[in-house]
Design a protein around this motif. Sequence first.
Motif, PDB file in Angstrom:
ATOM      1  N   TYR A  60      -0.358   9.076  -3.259  1.00  0.00           N
ATOM      2  CA  TYR A  60      -1.655   8.575  -2.801  1.00  0.00           C
ATOM      3  C   TYR A  60      -2.021   7.302  -3.540  1.00  0.00           C
ATOM      4  CZ  TYR A  60      -3.540  10.461  -7.124  1.00  0.00           C
ATOM      5  OH  TYR A  60      -3.778  10.720  -8.449  1.00  0.00           O
ATOM      6  N   THR A  61      -2.988   6.616  -2.993  1.00  0.00           N
ATOM      7  CA  THR A  61      -3.589   5.467  -3.654  1.00  0.00           C
ATOM      8  C   THR A  61      -5.092   5.529  -3.421  1.00  0.00           C
ATOM      9  OG1 THR A  61      -3.453   3.072  -3.987  1.00  0.00           O
ATOM     10  CG2 THR A  61      -3.408   3.848  -1.711  1.00  0.00           C
ATOM     11  N   THR A  62      -5.839   4.908  -4.305  1.00  0.00           N
ATOM     12  CA  THR A  62      -7.290   4.888  -4.184  1.00  0.00           C
ATOM     13  C   THR A  62      -7.735   3.447  -3.976  1.00  0.00           C
ATOM     14  OG1 THR A  62      -7.436   6.787  -5.661  1.00  0.00           O
ATOM     15  CG2 THR A  62      -9.454   5.552  -5.289  1.00  0.00           C
ATOM     16  N   ALA A  63      -8.496   3.209  -2.906  1.00  0.00           N
ATOM     17  CA  ALA A  63      -9.010   1.875  -2.588  1.00  0.00           C
ATOM     18  C   ALA A  63     -10.459   1.766  -3.054  1.00  0.00           C
ATOM     19  CB  ALA A  63      -8.916   1.622  -1.092  1.00  0.00           C
ATOM     20  N   TYR A  64     -10.766   0.648  -3.681  1.00  0.00           N
ATOM     21  CA  TYR A  64     -12.125   0.380  -4.152  1.00  0.00           C
ATOM     22  C   TYR A  64     -12.762  -0.796  -3.413  1.00  0.00           C
ATOM     23  CZ  TYR A  64     -10.833   3.533  -7.892  1.00  0.00           C
ATOM     24  OH  TYR A  64     -10.426   4.644  -8.591  1.00  0.00           O
ATOM     25  N   VAL A  65     -11.929  -1.527  -2.640  1.00  0.00           N
ATOM     26  CA  VAL A  65     -12.408  -2.655  -1.848  1.00  0.00           C
ATOM     27  C   VAL A  65     -11.838  -2.539  -0.438  1.00  0.00           C
ATOM     28  CG1 VAL A  65     -12.663  -4.227  -3.808  1.00  0.00           C
ATOM     29  CG2 VAL A  65     -10.499  -4.143  -2.578  1.00  0.00           C
ATOM     30  N   GLN A  66     -12.460  -3.246   0.491  1.00  0.00           N
ATOM     31  CA  GLN A  66     -11.963  -3.288   1.859  1.00  0.00           C
ATOM     32  C   GLN A  66     -12.080  -4.713   2.377  1.00  0.00           C
ATOM     33  OE1 GLN A  66     -14.417  -0.572   4.033  1.00  0.00           O
ATOM     34  NE2 GLN A  66     -16.213  -1.878   3.984  1.00  0.00           N
ATOM     35  N   PHE A  73     -12.704  -9.710   0.466  1.00  0.00           N
ATOM     36  CA  PHE A  73     -12.820  -8.338  -0.003  1.00  0.00           C
ATOM     37  C   PHE A  73     -14.280  -7.969  -0.220  1.00  0.00           C
ATOM     38  CE2 PHE A  73      -8.516  -9.450  -1.448  1.00  0.00           C
ATOM     39  CZ  PHE A  73      -7.816  -8.401  -0.892  1.00  0.00           C
ATOM     40  N   ASP A  75     -16.670  -4.779  -1.904  1.00  0.00           N
ATOM     41  CA  ASP A  75     -16.679  -3.547  -2.684  1.00  0.00           C
ATOM     42  C   ASP A  75     -17.129  -2.400  -1.794  1.00  0.00           C
ATOM     43  OD1 ASP A  75     -15.851  -4.710  -5.075  1.00  0.00           O
ATOM     44  OD2 ASP A  75     -17.898  -5.232  -5.646  1.00  0.00           O
ATOM     45  N   PRO A  79     -15.076   5.069  -3.490  1.00  0.00           N
ATOM     46  CA  PRO A  79     -13.634   4.864  -3.287  1.00  0.00           C
ATOM     47  C   PRO A  79     -13.092   5.728  -2.151  1.00  0.00           C
ATOM     48  CG  PRO A  79     -14.090   5.785  -5.478  1.00  0.00           C
ATOM     49  CD  PRO A  79     -15.387   5.623  -4.790  1.00  0.00           C
ATOM     50  N   LYS A  80     -12.026   5.235  -1.537  1.00  0.00           N
ATOM     51  CA  LYS A  80     -11.366   5.934  -0.439  1.00  0.00           C
ATOM     52  C   LYS A  80      -9.937   6.239  -0.860  1.00  0.00           C
ATOM     53  CE  LYS A  80     -10.563   5.401   4.510  1.00  0.00           C
ATOM     54  NZ  LYS A  80     -10.759   4.513   5.655  1.00  0.00           N
ATOM     55  N   ILE A  82      -6.160   7.284   0.165  1.00  0.00           N
ATOM     56  CA  ILE A  82      -5.199   7.283   1.264  1.00  0.00           C
ATOM     57  C   ILE A  82      -3.976   8.051   0.775  1.00  0.00           C
ATOM     58  CG2 ILE A  82      -3.787   5.888   2.824  1.00  0.00           C
ATOM     59  CD1 ILE A  82      -6.791   5.365   3.137  1.00  0.00           C
TER      60      ILE A  82
END
Length: 134
Positions: A60-66, A73, A75, A79-80, A82
């Motif tokens: 898994y990885t954790t996203a803090y920006v989109q 980017f 914020d 966090p999401k 995946i």
Amino acid sequence: VGKMMEKFIKSFADRKILAAKCPKCGYTYVPPRSRCGKCYTKIEEKNLVALSGKGTLIGYTTAYVQLDGRGNFLDMDKPKVIGAIKLEGSDSTIFMPLGEVDPKKVKEGIKVKAVWKEETKGEISDIVYFEPVR
């Protein structure tokens, strides 16, 4: 993938996840594909199999920006996570968001299951996320 991917997505209307099983070597792909990456055998619609929607989180990885759609980017409010999920009956992995998990406590190896929208329409967004099996 064409027709295979179309059938894969449309099967979500019935809350089914389809995989393609190679008729020669048995390797099973989700999402489905029309040619086996192991032995190069053609995989046809008759080789589609339904999976349970349960699996194991293998990474898994954790996203803090989109992305904002213009290359910038933003914020995220929270966090999401995946996940790379190996579904029961599949040899490959599928990458999907995880829900009902604390990003600081999520661990590889947990059992997860698909969470569906209340009303499914045969669209990629019918699977809301995968959550830990309790």
